[in-house]
Scaffold this motif. Sequence first.
Motif, PDB file in Angstrom:
ATOM      1  N   GLU A  44       0.966  -1.116  -0.005  1.00 26.08           N
ATOM      2  CA  GLU A  44      -0.035  -0.025  -0.151  1.00 26.08           C
ATOM      3  C   GLU A  44       0.896   1.268   0.079  1.00 26.08           C
ATOM      4  N   ASN A  45       2.055   1.358   0.652  1.00 25.20           N
ATOM      5  CA  ASN A  45       2.726   2.353   0.824  1.00 25.20           C
ATOM      6  C   ASN A  45       4.075   2.494   0.252  1.00 25.20           C
ATOM      7  N   GLY A  46       4.283   1.653  -0.736  1.00 27.24           N
ATOM      8  CA  GLY A  46       5.377   1.236  -1.542  1.00 27.24           C
ATOM      9  C   GLY A  46       5.806   0.096  -1.964  1.00 27.24           C
ATOM     10  N   PHE A  47       6.969  -0.482  -1.895  1.00 28.53           N
ATOM     11  CA  PHE A  47       7.265  -1.763  -2.157  1.00 28.53           C
ATOM     12  C   PHE A  47       8.457  -2.429  -1.045  1.00 28.53           C
ATOM     13  N   TYR A  48       8.727  -3.623  -1.120  1.00 29.51           N
ATOM     14  CA  TYR A  48       9.867  -4.243  -0.373  1.00 29.51           C
ATOM     15  C   TYR A  48      10.439  -5.417  -0.977  1.00 29.51           C
ATOM     16  N   TYR A  49      11.476  -5.799  -0.450  1.00 24.21           N
ATOM     17  CA  TYR A  49      12.071  -7.122  -1.223  1.00 24.21           C
ATOM     18  C   TYR A  49      12.659  -7.763   0.216  1.00 24.21           C
ATOM     19  N   ASP A  50      12.284  -8.876   0.331  1.00 21.00           N
ATOM     20  CA  ASP A  50      13.121  -9.788   1.373  1.00 21.00           C
ATOM     21  C   ASP A  50      14.634 -10.568   0.553  1.00 21.00           C
ATOM     22  N   PHE A  51      15.319 -10.475   1.346  1.00 18.34           N
ATOM     23  CA  PHE A  51      16.633 -11.019   1.030  1.00 18.34           C
ATOM     24  C   PHE A  51      17.391 -12.060   2.184  1.00 18.34           C
ATOM     25  N   ASP A  52      18.143 -12.623   1.747  1.00 16.76           N
ATOM     26  CA  ASP A  52      18.826 -13.463   2.657  1.00 16.76           C
ATOM     27  C   ASP A  52      20.313 -13.301   2.352  1.00 16.76           C
ATOM     28  N   LEU A  53      20.874 -12.323   2.981  1.00 17.44           N
ATOM     29  CA  LEU A  53      22.263 -11.642   2.569  1.00 17.44           C
ATOM     30  C   LEU A  53      23.444 -12.244   3.755  1.00 17.44           C
ATOM     31  N   PRO A  54      24.530 -12.167   3.397  1.00 21.42           N
ATOM     32  CA  PRO A  54      25.703 -12.724   4.332  1.00 21.42           C
ATOM     33  C   PRO A  54      25.919 -11.647   5.454  1.00 21.42           C
ATOM     34  N   ARG A  55      25.258 -10.435   5.506  1.00 18.74           N
ATOM     35  CA  ARG A  55      25.221  -9.700   6.680  1.00 18.74           C
ATOM     36  C   ARG A  55      24.111  -8.705   6.319  1.00 18.74           C
ATOM     37  N   ASN A  56      23.839  -8.012   7.645  1.00 19.99           N
ATOM     38  CA  ASN A  56      22.925  -6.904   7.453  1.00 19.99           C
ATOM     39  C   ASN A  56      23.185  -5.716   6.743  1.00 19.99           C
ATOM     40  N   LEU A  57      22.341  -5.262   6.438  1.00 26.20           N
ATOM     41  CA  LEU A  57      22.743  -3.901   5.302  1.00 26.20           C
ATOM     42  C   LEU A  57      22.824  -2.605   6.481  1.00 26.20           C
ATOM     43  N   THR A  58      23.569  -1.830   5.912  1.00 26.80           N
ATOM     44  CA  THR A  58      23.984  -0.795   6.698  1.00 26.80           C
ATOM     45  C   THR A  58      23.278   0.511   5.958  1.00 26.80           C
ATOM     46  N   PRO A  59      23.296   1.876   6.829  1.00 27.24           N
ATOM     47  CA  PRO A  59      22.967   2.966   6.258  1.00 27.24           C
ATOM     48  C   PRO A  59      23.822   3.134   5.119  1.00 27.24           C
ATOM     49  N   GLU A  60      25.107   3.065   4.744  1.00 26.14           N
ATOM     50  CA  GLU A  60      25.608   3.311   3.811  1.00 26.14           C
ATOM     51  C   GLU A  60      25.380   2.265   2.588  1.00 26.14           C
ATOM     52  N   ASP A  61      25.152   1.174   2.958  1.00 25.64           N
ATOM     53  CA  ASP A  61      24.687   0.074   1.986  1.00 25.64           C
ATOM     54  C   ASP A  61      23.413   0.668   1.219  1.00 25.64           C
ATOM     55  N   LEU A  62      22.404   1.257   2.397  1.00 26.22           N
ATOM     56  CA  LEU A  62      21.347   1.719   1.651  1.00 26.22           C
ATOM     57  C   LEU A  62      21.246   2.949   0.772  1.00 26.22           C
ATOM     58  N   GLU A  63      22.458   3.789   0.935  1.00 25.01           N
ATOM     59  CA  GLU A  63      22.757   4.849   0.109  1.00 25.01           C
ATOM     60  C   GLU A  63      23.253   4.404  -1.139  1.00 25.01           C
ATOM     61  N   LEU A  64      24.002   3.217  -1.122  1.00 24.76           N
ATOM     62  CA  LEU A  64      24.648   2.893  -2.338  1.00 24.76           C
ATOM     63  C   LEU A  64      23.587   2.159  -3.331  1.00 24.76           C
ATOM     64  N   ILE A  65      22.614   1.464  -2.618  1.00 24.68           N
ATOM     65  CA  ILE A  65      21.534   0.728  -3.546  1.00 24.68           C
ATOM     66  C   ILE A  65      20.787   1.668  -4.029  1.00 24.68           C
ATOM     67  N   GLU A  66      20.335   2.691  -3.220  1.00 27.26           N
ATOM     68  CA  GLU A  66      19.534   3.934  -4.001  1.00 27.26           C
ATOM     69  C   GLU A  66      20.265   4.484  -5.101  1.00 27.26           C
ATOM     70  N   LYS A  67      21.599   4.613  -4.918  1.00 28.89           N
ATOM     71  CA  LYS A  67      22.374   5.414  -6.155  1.00 28.89           C
ATOM     72  C   LYS A  67      22.209   4.234  -7.186  1.00 28.89           C
ATOM     73  N   ARG A  68      22.517   3.203  -6.949  1.00 31.69           N
ATOM     74  CA  ARG A  68      22.478   2.127  -8.040  1.00 31.69           C
ATOM     75  C   ARG A  68      21.186   1.848  -8.682  1.00 31.69           C
ATOM     76  N   MET A  69      20.193   1.973  -8.077  1.00 38.50           N
ATOM     77  CA  MET A  69      18.893   1.919  -8.601  1.00 38.50           C
ATOM     78  C   MET A  69      18.639   3.093  -9.483  1.00 38.50           C
ATOM     79  N   ARG A  70      18.919   4.271  -9.021  1.00 32.99           N
ATOM     80  CA  ARG A  70      18.817   5.325  -9.801  1.00 32.99           C
ATOM     81  C   ARG A  70      19.536   5.339 -11.247  1.00 32.99           C
ATOM     82  N   GLN A  71      20.674   4.855 -11.214  1.00 34.48           N
ATOM     83  CA  GLN A  71      21.593   4.313 -12.365  1.00 34.48           C
ATOM     84  C   GLN A  71      20.949   3.406 -13.215  1.00 34.48           C
ATOM     85  N   ILE A  72      20.278   2.391 -12.672  1.00 34.14           N
ATOM     86  CA  ILE A  72      19.515   1.225 -13.337  1.00 34.14           C
ATOM     87  C   ILE A  72      18.225   1.999 -14.235  1.00 34.14           C
ATOM     88  N   VAL A  73      17.652   2.660 -13.458  1.00 35.46           N
ATOM     89  CA  VAL A  73      16.211   3.601 -14.010  1.00 35.46           C
ATOM     90  C   VAL A  73      16.721   4.521 -15.162  1.00 35.46           C
TER      91      VAL A  73
END
Length: 122
Positions: A44-73
Amino acid sequence: MALQTERYQDTQLYKIRHSAAHVMAQAVMEMFPDGKVTIGPPVENGFYYDFDLPRNLTPEDLELIEKRMRQIVQGKHEFKKTVVSAEEAKKIFADQPYKLELIEGLEKGGLDEYGNPFNRET
């Protein structure tokens, strides 16, 4: 006279959120090639994705993920729905055990693509 309302799953907003979840999954999997994807539904308010990753994501990871998402789009890739057989889906997701589990649920019936009980009325 009953008013016909559009199902959320049929709206343009749902399609955009669904595509955004796939873009996020691509960005995360590029960072963590050994990661495993599970489900990534629009909600209802957006989207999410569940992952099984080798470690927890950090705030820095989230910034990099958002940056890469923008590049992909910005690559202006075509987004289109492709329907494949269960056998083809199993080949595509051969190294993704959670996706294989979802595919098996679809094959047996009773579960939708997100692993929820299938409701034929929606």
